[in-house]
Design an enzyme around this catalytic site. Sequence first.
Site, short mmCIF file in Angstrom:
data_model
loop_
_atom_site.label_atom_id
_atom_site.label_comp_id
_atom_site.label_asym_id
_atom_site.label_seq_id
_atom_site.Cartn_x
_atom_site.Cartn_y
_atom_site.Cartn_z
CG HIS A 27 27.76 17.40 72.65
ND1 HIS A 27 29.03 17.57 72.15
CD2 HIS A 27 27.71 18.03 73.84
CE1 HIS A 27 29.74 18.28 73.01
NE2 HIS A 27 28.96 18.58 74.05
NE ARG A 45 40.90 50.13 50.52
CZ ARG A 45 42.11 50.68 50.45
NH1 ARG A 45 43.11 50.02 49.85
NH2 ARG A 45 42.34 51.87 50.97
CB SER A 86 12.62 11.43 46.33
OG SER A 86 13.17 10.24 45.80
#
Length: 440
Positions: A153, A232, A276
């Site tokens: 979690h 297929r 960035s």
Amino acid sequence: MATRLTESAEYAHLWSTPYLRAVFDQRLQTWLDILVALAAAQAELGLIPQAAAGQIAEHARAEHLDLEFVAAETRRTSHSTLGLIRGLQRLLPEPAREYVYYGATVQDLTDTWFGLVMRDVGRLIQDDLIRTHGSLLRLAAEHRDTVMSGRTHGQPGAPITFGFKVATWADEVGRHIVRLSEGGERWSVGQLAGAVGVLGFFEPHGAELRKLFCARLGLRDPLVSWTTARDRVAEFGTVLSMVAATLARIGNEVYELQRPEIAELYERTAKATVGSITMPHKRNPEISEHLDTLARLARAAASVLVEGMVGGHERDGRAWKAEWAALPDVALAAGTAASLATGLVDGLVVDSDRMGENLRRTGWASERVLAGLSRQLGKHRAQNVLHEALREDADLVSGLASRGVADPADLARWTARPELATAAAMVDEVVARGTPEARR
């Protein structure tokens, strides 16, 4: 300029590979090769003159076709391949023109091309997976005993080893290698069905012709026409979407564990890589992230192929024409993912020290303490005692000792170090099995 951003010169490398592009870029020549194989098989059975088959083979070159004429005839006639037929006829001497596409249908051509695409793309992806699988096995063995937090979690739970995590990846990739190998025997088939599947045009030579035709292309004989039996194609797309999903699972792990607050794994980056243009400190997990993007596209395209299994009567253009768009999409997405994953795994940077440090900051020993107390108090009573101690006491060991529920020596032993012999044994088992190809 490309219609789709994913096919542009700037971005095509993110959505395909040179080998995959070659499969689809050669589509027109492959179609012509299929017609050549059909003519040769027909000539072998005396259905058309040998000279005509030889002339078709000599002139069926994509670079000689007038593609503007082919396109114009396709639009004018509203027929999928009549433009190609007439374009090829223009290249041939008169006697051979009547034997182009002799007795065949659109689906005979395009489904046979699908058989070749599925065979070739399947092999390309399988080759990449075999390389990735080998790298994963080496990584699992190297980190067999590298302890880290197992997370559930999204939260730290009990200890595992990084080798165990990688072994689960390797085991799953290995199953895909087997799926591709076994599936290739089913979907690498040709199609020669004729108008409604019974090869009436070629009676009584239909079955023999189909066998010769498929053999010339290196495909299996399907034994029965499959114009509306699209399982297929659906299986191929589904297996490829599963491959992409597995690689996305691996990518997502790297994506999450590269977060600076965790900092346990890193993609290897080149000096020229820019994370960035506004935040220079960033080191983005570009490949890992893109594996998830590709998997989403593969799953979407595969769902279209599964829809195609519901067709009507003996031929249904709604199903197989949708496949014309969806099959390349799933092949390119999964094939690109398989190629990118090889580099990701090979270049993975593992911070073992950080893994250990992160583990030590958590209540990693609670499962082992629970197991020890369960043997003394019973499982559910032990669980209640532990929850109470964790709520009320800063230190679990001292809290339990003060309650008198366990011997301090036992508590010290349970919390001294992770015990992961079973995890190590599972890693050993996966590594010992080796690659599926080696086992075969």
